[in-house]
Design a protein around this motif. Sequence first.
Motif, PDB file in Angstrom:
ATOM      1  N   LYS A  59       0.822  -1.212   0.000  1.00 24.73           N
ATOM      2  CA  LYS A  59       0.000   0.000   0.000  1.00 24.73           C
ATOM      3  C   LYS A  59       0.860   1.269   0.000  1.00 24.73           C
ATOM      4  N   ASN A  60       2.179   1.110  -0.085  1.00 23.62           N
ATOM      5  CA  ASN A  60       3.131   2.232  -0.089  1.00 23.62           C
ATOM      6  C   ASN A  60       3.004   3.115   1.148  1.00 23.62           C
ATOM      7  N   ILE A  61       2.786   2.462   2.281  1.00 22.42           N
ATOM      8  CA  ILE A  61       2.711   3.178   3.553  1.00 22.42           C
ATOM      9  C   ILE A  61       4.045   3.068   4.290  1.00 22.42           C
ATOM     10  N   ILE A  62       4.685   1.929   4.148  1.00 21.92           N
ATOM     11  CA  ILE A  62       6.039   1.762   4.686  1.00 21.92           C
ATOM     12  C   ILE A  62       6.928   1.229   3.573  1.00 21.92           C
ATOM     13  N   GLU A  63       8.239   1.330   3.793  1.00 21.66           N
ATOM     14  CA  GLU A  63       9.185   0.791   2.818  1.00 21.66           C
ATOM     15  C   GLU A  63      10.368   0.190   3.556  1.00 21.66           C
ATOM     16  N   MET A  64      10.931  -0.843   2.951  1.00 22.49           N
ATOM     17  CA  MET A  64      12.058  -1.512   3.566  1.00 22.49           C
ATOM     18  C   MET A  64      13.344  -1.068   2.888  1.00 22.49           C
ATOM     19  N   GLN A  65      14.340  -0.775   3.694  1.00 18.01           N
ATOM     20  CA  GLN A  65      15.672  -0.482   3.177  1.00 18.01           C
ATOM     21  C   GLN A  65      16.545  -1.653   3.613  1.00 18.01           C
ATOM     22  N   ARG A  66      16.999  -2.405   2.650  1.00 20.15           N
ATOM     23  CA  ARG A  66      17.776  -3.620   2.947  1.00 20.15           C
ATOM     24  C   ARG A  66      18.921  -3.340   3.911  1.00 20.15           C
ATOM     25  N   GLY A  67      18.988  -4.177   4.916  1.00 19.42           N
ATOM     26  CA  GLY A  67      20.062  -4.079   5.888  1.00 19.42           C
ATOM     27  C   GLY A  67      19.885  -2.973   6.921  1.00 19.42           C
ATOM     28  N   VAL A  68      18.860  -2.143   6.747  1.00 19.20           N
ATOM     29  CA  VAL A  68      18.652  -1.022   7.663  1.00 19.20           C
ATOM     30  C   VAL A  68      17.361  -1.199   8.450  1.00 19.20           C
ATOM     31  N   GLY A  69      16.263  -1.536   7.756  1.00 18.08           N
ATOM     32  CA  GLY A  69      14.990  -1.744   8.423  1.00 18.08           C
ATOM     33  C   GLY A  69      13.838  -1.120   7.653  1.00 18.08           C
ATOM     34  N   TYR A  70      12.729  -0.954   8.353  1.00 21.34           N
ATOM     35  CA  TYR A  70      11.512  -0.401   7.751  1.00 21.34           C
ATOM     36  C   TYR A  70      11.355   1.067   8.133  1.00 21.34           C
ATOM     37  N   PHE A  71      10.828   1.834   7.168  1.00 14.23           N
ATOM     38  CA  PHE A  71      10.655   3.274   7.334  1.00 14.23           C
ATOM     39  C   PHE A  71       9.267   3.688   6.857  1.00 14.23           C
ATOM     40  N   VAL A  72       8.779   4.786   7.395  1.00 13.98           N
ATOM     41  CA  VAL A  72       7.531   5.387   6.939  1.00 13.98           C
ATOM     42  C   VAL A  72       7.821   5.972   5.559  1.00 13.98           C
ATOM     43  N   SER A  73       6.997   5.650   4.576  1.00 16.36           N
ATOM     44  CA  SER A  73       7.232   6.133   3.213  1.00 16.36           C
ATOM     45  C   SER A  73       6.909   7.622   3.099  1.00 16.36           C
ATOM     46  N   ALA A  74       7.382   8.229   2.028  1.00 18.23           N
ATOM     47  CA  ALA A  74       7.175   9.660   1.799  1.00 18.23           C
ATOM     48  C   ALA A  74       5.690   9.998   1.653  1.00 18.23           C
ATOM     49  N   LYS A  75       4.906   9.077   1.105  1.00 19.48           N
ATOM     50  CA  LYS A  75       3.472   9.326   0.899  1.00 19.48           C
ATOM     51  C   LYS A  75       2.607   8.542   1.877  1.00 19.48           C
ATOM     52  N   ALA A  76       3.193   8.162   2.994  1.00 22.51           N
ATOM     53  CA  ALA A  76       2.502   7.306   3.957  1.00 22.51           C
ATOM     54  C   ALA A  76       1.206   7.930   4.474  1.00 22.51           C
ATOM     55  N   HIS A  77       1.246   9.207   4.842  1.00 22.44           N
ATOM     56  CA  HIS A  77       0.061   9.846   5.411  1.00 22.44           C
ATOM     57  C   HIS A  77      -1.082   9.811   4.403  1.00 22.44           C
ATOM     58  N   LYS A  78      -0.822  10.240   3.189  1.00 19.32           N
ATOM     59  CA  LYS A  78      -1.845  10.261   2.139  1.00 19.32           C
ATOM     60  C   LYS A  78      -2.371   8.848   1.863  1.00 19.32           C
ATOM     61  N   ASN A  79      -1.475   7.874   1.768  1.00 16.06           N
ATOM     62  CA  ASN A  79      -1.884   6.501   1.474  1.00 16.06           C
ATOM     63  C   ASN A  79      -2.629   5.862   2.642  1.00 16.06           C
ATOM     64  N   ALA A  80      -2.248   6.215   3.863  1.00 17.51           N
ATOM     65  CA  ALA A  80      -2.955   5.698   5.043  1.00 17.51           C
ATOM     66  C   ALA A  80      -4.365   6.279   5.102  1.00 17.51           C
ATOM     67  N   VAL A  81      -4.508   7.563   4.794  1.00 21.11           N
ATOM     68  CA  VAL A  81      -5.837   8.184   4.760  1.00 21.11           C
ATOM     69  C   VAL A  81      -6.702   7.481   3.714  1.00 21.11           C
ATOM     70  N   THR A  82      -6.150   7.252   2.539  1.00 17.40           N
ATOM     71  CA  THR A  82      -6.890   6.573   1.469  1.00 17.40           C
ATOM     72  C   THR A  82      -7.332   5.183   1.915  1.00 17.40           C
ATOM     73  N   LEU A  83      -6.417   4.418   2.496  1.00 20.32           N
ATOM     74  CA  LEU A  83      -6.723   3.069   2.958  1.00 20.32           C
ATOM     75  C   LEU A  83      -7.801   3.077   4.032  1.00 20.32           C
ATOM     76  N   LYS A  84      -7.642   3.937   5.037  1.00 19.48           N
ATOM     77  CA  LYS A  84      -8.594   3.979   6.150  1.00 19.48           C
ATOM     78  C   LYS A  84      -9.954   4.516   5.699  1.00 19.48           C
ATOM     79  N   LYS A  85      -9.957   5.475   4.786  1.00 22.48           N
ATOM     80  CA  LYS A  85     -11.215   6.028   4.283  1.00 22.48           C
ATOM     81  C   LYS A  85     -11.982   4.957   3.509  1.00 22.48           C
TER      82      LYS A  85
END
Length: 123
Positions: A59-85
């Motif tokens: 859903k492009n809300i989080i993204e994985m960076q290999r060897g580093v971990g998971y991060f909130v994506s740049a469009k996470a807020h917008k995509n989370a609103v879309t998903l929850k709506k």
Amino acid sequence: MNFQNKKAIYLQIADFVCERILLSEWKQKEKIPSIRELAIGLEVNPNTVMRTYNFLEEKNIIEMQRGVGYFVSAKAHKNAVTLKKEEFLTEDLPNIFRSMDLLNISIDDLKQLYDRRKKHEKK
């Protein structure tokens, strides 16, 4: 977190993650807990958290960076609103409308309650 809902646990965890993002507790490009950390914190199987993270990545809300971990994506807020709506409109709202019909609650009644709530929030 209390898992008593009929909804799948991985989706309840996705709701938890989205809520952290929507409340700006987890900010854009910020590292989030590892699968293991979140599993321990929520007392669930790491495989369940992995399933959640895979879902949120799709859903492009989080993204994985290999060897580093998971991060909130740049469009996470917008995509989370879309998903929850979408979830609210397809799952929650039909149940609300059914209850309104059963209890003879009008849209006007609801609007008054909503307006009153908004007025109290401003104080």
